[in-house]
Scaffold this motif. Sequence first.
Motif, PDB file in Angstrom:
ATOM      1  N   ALA A 167      -1.240 -22.845  -0.149  1.00  0.00           N
ATOM      2  CA  ALA A 167      -0.372 -23.043  -1.311  1.00  0.00           C
ATOM      3  C   ALA A 167      -1.194 -23.425  -2.544  1.00  0.00           C
ATOM      4  N   MET A 168      -2.168 -24.285  -2.360  1.00  0.00           N
ATOM      5  CA  MET A 168      -2.991 -24.714  -3.490  1.00  0.00           C
ATOM      6  C   MET A 168      -3.776 -23.540  -4.073  1.00  0.00           C
ATOM      7  N   ARG A 169      -4.347 -22.731  -3.199  1.00  0.00           N
ATOM      8  CA  ARG A 169      -5.095 -21.562  -3.683  1.00  0.00           C
ATOM      9  C   ARG A 169      -4.176 -20.613  -4.454  1.00  0.00           C
ATOM     10  N   THR A 170      -2.980 -20.401  -3.919  1.00  0.00           N
ATOM     11  CA  THR A 170      -2.021 -19.522  -4.594  1.00  0.00           C
ATOM     12  C   THR A 170      -1.626 -20.084  -5.945  1.00  0.00           C
ATOM     13  N   ASN A 171      -1.659 -21.400  -6.057  1.00  0.00           N
ATOM     14  CA  ASN A 171      -1.325 -22.051  -7.323  1.00  0.00           C
ATOM     15  C   ASN A 171      -2.503 -22.112  -8.288  1.00  0.00           C
ATOM     16  N   GLY A 172      -3.594 -21.469  -7.932  1.00  0.00           N
ATOM     17  CA  GLY A 172      -4.745 -21.408  -8.828  1.00  0.00           C
ATOM     18  C   GLY A 172      -5.692 -22.590  -8.725  1.00  0.00           C
ATOM     19  N   ILE A 173      -5.620 -23.335  -7.621  1.00  0.00           N
ATOM     20  CA  ILE A 173      -6.489 -24.497  -7.434  1.00  0.00           C
ATOM     21  C   ILE A 173      -7.817 -24.046  -6.846  1.00  0.00           C
ATOM     22  N   ASN A 174      -8.901 -24.512  -7.404  1.00  0.00           N
ATOM     23  CA  ASN A 174     -10.236 -24.151  -6.947  1.00  0.00           C
ATOM     24  C   ASN A 174     -10.496 -24.678  -5.539  1.00  0.00           C
ATOM     25  N   GLU A 175     -11.293 -23.929  -4.784  1.00  0.00           N
ATOM     26  CA  GLU A 175     -11.585 -24.298  -3.395  1.00  0.00           C
ATOM     27  C   GLU A 175     -12.220 -25.686  -3.277  1.00  0.00           C
ATOM     28  N   LEU A 177       1.633 -15.229  20.517  1.00  0.00           N
ATOM     29  CA  LEU A 177       1.314 -13.821  20.299  1.00  0.00           C
ATOM     30  C   LEU A 177       1.584 -13.390  18.860  1.00  0.00           C
ATOM     31  N   GLY A 178       0.679 -12.574  18.315  1.00  0.00           N
ATOM     32  CA  GLY A 178       0.997 -11.865  17.083  1.00  0.00           C
ATOM     33  C   GLY A 178       0.290 -12.282  15.818  1.00  0.00           C
ATOM     34  N   ALA A 179      -0.687 -13.200  15.896  1.00  0.00           N
ATOM     35  CA  ALA A 179      -1.393 -13.602  14.671  1.00  0.00           C
ATOM     36  C   ALA A 179      -2.511 -12.622  14.355  1.00  0.00           C
ATOM     37  N   LEU A 180      -2.596 -12.224  13.093  1.00  0.00           N
ATOM     38  CA  LEU A 180      -3.723 -11.436  12.588  1.00  0.00           C
ATOM     39  C   LEU A 180      -4.646 -12.423  11.877  1.00  0.00           C
ATOM     40  N   ARG A 181      -5.734 -12.770  12.530  1.00  0.00           N
ATOM     41  CA  ARG A 181      -6.558 -13.893  12.087  1.00  0.00           C
ATOM     42  C   ARG A 181      -7.744 -13.433  11.234  1.00  0.00           C
ATOM     43  N   ASN A 182      -8.206 -14.374  10.399  1.00  0.00           N
ATOM     44  CA  ASN A 182      -9.459 -14.222   9.647  1.00  0.00           C
ATOM     45  C   ASN A 182      -9.485 -12.933   8.823  1.00  0.00           C
ATOM     46  N   ASN A 183      -8.424 -12.708   8.038  1.00  0.00           N
ATOM     47  CA  ASN A 183      -8.327 -11.490   7.236  1.00  0.00           C
ATOM     48  C   ASN A 183      -9.364 -11.431   6.119  1.00  0.00           C
ATOM     49  N   ALA A 191     -14.220 -15.419   3.008  1.00  0.00           N
ATOM     50  CA  ALA A 191     -13.844 -16.805   3.272  1.00  0.00           C
ATOM     51  C   ALA A 191     -14.272 -17.231   4.674  1.00  0.00           C
ATOM     52  N   LEU A 192     -14.144 -16.333   5.633  1.00  0.00           N
ATOM     53  CA  LEU A 192     -14.571 -16.649   6.996  1.00  0.00           C
ATOM     54  C   LEU A 192     -16.067 -16.952   7.026  1.00  0.00           C
ATOM     55  N   ILE A 230     -17.930 -18.082   4.613  1.00  0.00           N
ATOM     56  CA  ILE A 230     -18.262 -19.299   3.864  1.00  0.00           C
ATOM     57  C   ILE A 230     -17.655 -20.549   4.496  1.00  0.00           C
ATOM     58  N   LEU A 231     -16.388 -20.443   4.924  1.00  0.00           N
ATOM     59  CA  LEU A 231     -15.644 -21.629   5.358  1.00  0.00           C
ATOM     60  C   LEU A 231     -15.421 -21.707   6.851  1.00  0.00           C
ATOM     61  N   GLY A 232     -15.517 -20.570   7.563  1.00  0.00           N
ATOM     62  CA  GLY A 232     -15.262 -20.564   8.990  1.00  0.00           C
ATOM     63  C   GLY A 232     -13.795 -20.310   9.302  1.00  0.00           C
ATOM     64  N   PRO A 233     -13.444 -20.267  10.594  1.00  0.00           N
ATOM     65  CA  PRO A 233     -12.055 -19.987  11.002  1.00  0.00           C
ATOM     66  C   PRO A 233     -11.141 -21.180  10.774  1.00  0.00           C
ATOM     67  N   ASP A 234      -9.844 -20.936  10.904  1.00  0.00           N
ATOM     68  CA  ASP A 234      -8.815 -21.984  10.808  1.00  0.00           C
ATOM     69  C   ASP A 234      -8.836 -22.690   9.458  1.00  0.00           C
ATOM     70  N   THR A 235      -9.080 -21.913   8.402  1.00  0.00           N
ATOM     71  CA  THR A 235      -9.084 -22.492   7.062  1.00  0.00           C
ATOM     72  C   THR A 235      -8.037 -21.852   6.155  1.00  0.00           C
ATOM     73  N   GLY A 236      -7.127 -21.048   6.749  1.00  0.00           N
ATOM     74  CA  GLY A 236      -5.979 -20.586   5.982  1.00  0.00           C
ATOM     75  C   GLY A 236      -6.005 -19.140   5.551  1.00  0.00           C
ATOM     76  N   TRP A 237      -6.609 -18.258   6.349  1.00  0.00           N
ATOM     77  CA  TRP A 237      -6.719 -16.856   5.953  1.00  0.00           C
ATOM     78  C   TRP A 237      -6.106 -15.928   7.012  1.00  0.00           C
ATOM     79  N   ASP A 238      -5.094 -16.431   7.689  1.00  0.00           N
ATOM     80  CA  ASP A 238      -4.437 -15.684   8.761  1.00  0.00           C
ATOM     81  C   ASP A 238      -3.052 -15.230   8.308  1.00  0.00           C
ATOM     82  N   SER A 239      -2.504 -14.266   9.015  1.00  0.00           N
ATOM     83  CA  SER A 239      -1.173 -13.775   8.657  1.00  0.00           C
ATOM     84  C   SER A 239      -0.471 -13.226   9.897  1.00  0.00           C
ATOM     85  N   ILE A 240       0.740 -12.763   9.694  1.00  0.00           N
ATOM     86  CA  ILE A 240       1.511 -12.136  10.769  1.00  0.00           C
ATOM     87  C   ILE A 240       0.951 -10.742  11.052  1.00  0.00           C
TER      88      ILE A 240
END
Length: 466
Positions: free
Chosen positions: A64-72, A297-303, A307-308, A310-320
């Motif tokens: 949400a913060m990234r979508t709101n234009g907040i720097n990493e 079942l059903g996660a499309l991870r590390n899109n 970001a993967l 630089i930051l690694g997994p489980d940092t908010g880049w997954d989707s349905i």
Amino acid sequence: MKKFLDEDFLLQTKTARTLYHEYAKDMPIIDYHNHLPPDQILGDKVFGNITQVWLYGDHYKWRAMRTNGINERFCTGDATDYEKFEKWAETVPYTLRNPLYHWTHLELQRYFGIQDVLSPATAKQIYDDCTAKIQSPEYSVRNLLGKMNVEVVCTTDDPLDTLEFHQAYHKDTSAKIKMLPAFRPDKFILIENPNFSTFVQKLGTIVNMEINSYEALLKALRTRADFFASNGCQLCDHGLEQIYAADFTPEQADSAFKKAISGKGVSAEETIIFKSAILHALGVMYHELGWTQQFHLGALRNNNTRALRILGPDTGWDSIGDYSQAVSLSKFLGRLDEYNQLAKTIIYNLNPADNEVIATMIGNFNDGSIAGKVQFGSGWWFLDQKDGMEKQINALSNMGLLSRFIGMLTDSRSFLSFPRHEYFRRILCNILGNDIENGEIPNDIKWTGQIVQNICYNNAKDYFGF
């Protein structure tokens, strides 16, 4: 006009309010799947400020913060804890109609008694008030769980884990909340992972044997599962894109395994064969142990590959993901059921398009041996919000028995996430209350209230035997 987040939040009718306040509200919580750190529960950690317990590791908020234009820098970077909190407070007003808006203010109310809406104008006061409380022993990890009437938590643990924190906690006579491990063997299923051979070597070291064949891998995993069982484990979990149930032979699985540990490439066909074989073997093992198997079942991870990196997994880049589920899931469950080797099973889907698929699939393998043996799991990840929960409840109601549902869990890394159980309970009571007032089900508050209590707590307690 109703007040935001008052005592009747989400409860649209008098009957819904009765069901929630008189039947659901005070039921204990069995949180049978989460990612809470067991060392912090053992140590009864006291956090230094609200940011540490609220924002660290929370990829929901980071997205949400990234979508709101907040720097990493203010999400996962080197900004101060207060600066990170300020940026979250700046983002919250823009999360209207996102479940984060509800969760944020439920958590502020339930844990800290704060009625104000979080915004830049209130950020400093809320940060100071919450931090002053969170630094006190009354807000230690175990007390935070106690405030929400939590009875059991099942953590999610690697087969390589020593379970030392669980063992020490079990010996702590002051511990009031039951903490149990759960077996998560994904890294030994995902043969295509570049680190697969490294994981196998580590497993071999722990069990003191050379794992040079598929048969040896299964033996080693059984050794670890027995160790987990000796430490109170009754559940396992798997986070997969989809179930794999191709035809296989042990010889084919062994060939693929030997290629992978020797550094040779494994083809797509060999990958699916190996995954199909080991999932079936694990399923048989779970039945022998008397465990409950869970499948997310059903996660499309590390899109986002950048970001993967630089930051690694489980940092908010997954989707349905939009994977095919029905055929393989049917075949997987059917193979186990054929020889009466199907353990109690919970299936969670991330794609809402699969709701009816899962709701009907569970009925194929509920054999009358126990109530609700195969479960349609609660709304998960992107679906554990109002619309997602309502759709899951309605699909299960229409095609199965909602009354035998084992209810909600947090699936969270945060000790402040337990109001999600309240959120679920309010939604459940609102649906049933509306049905009564619409004349769609009888006006039998006592029986409907019993069903509510069963879904909130009793069904899970009976199902797992806690």
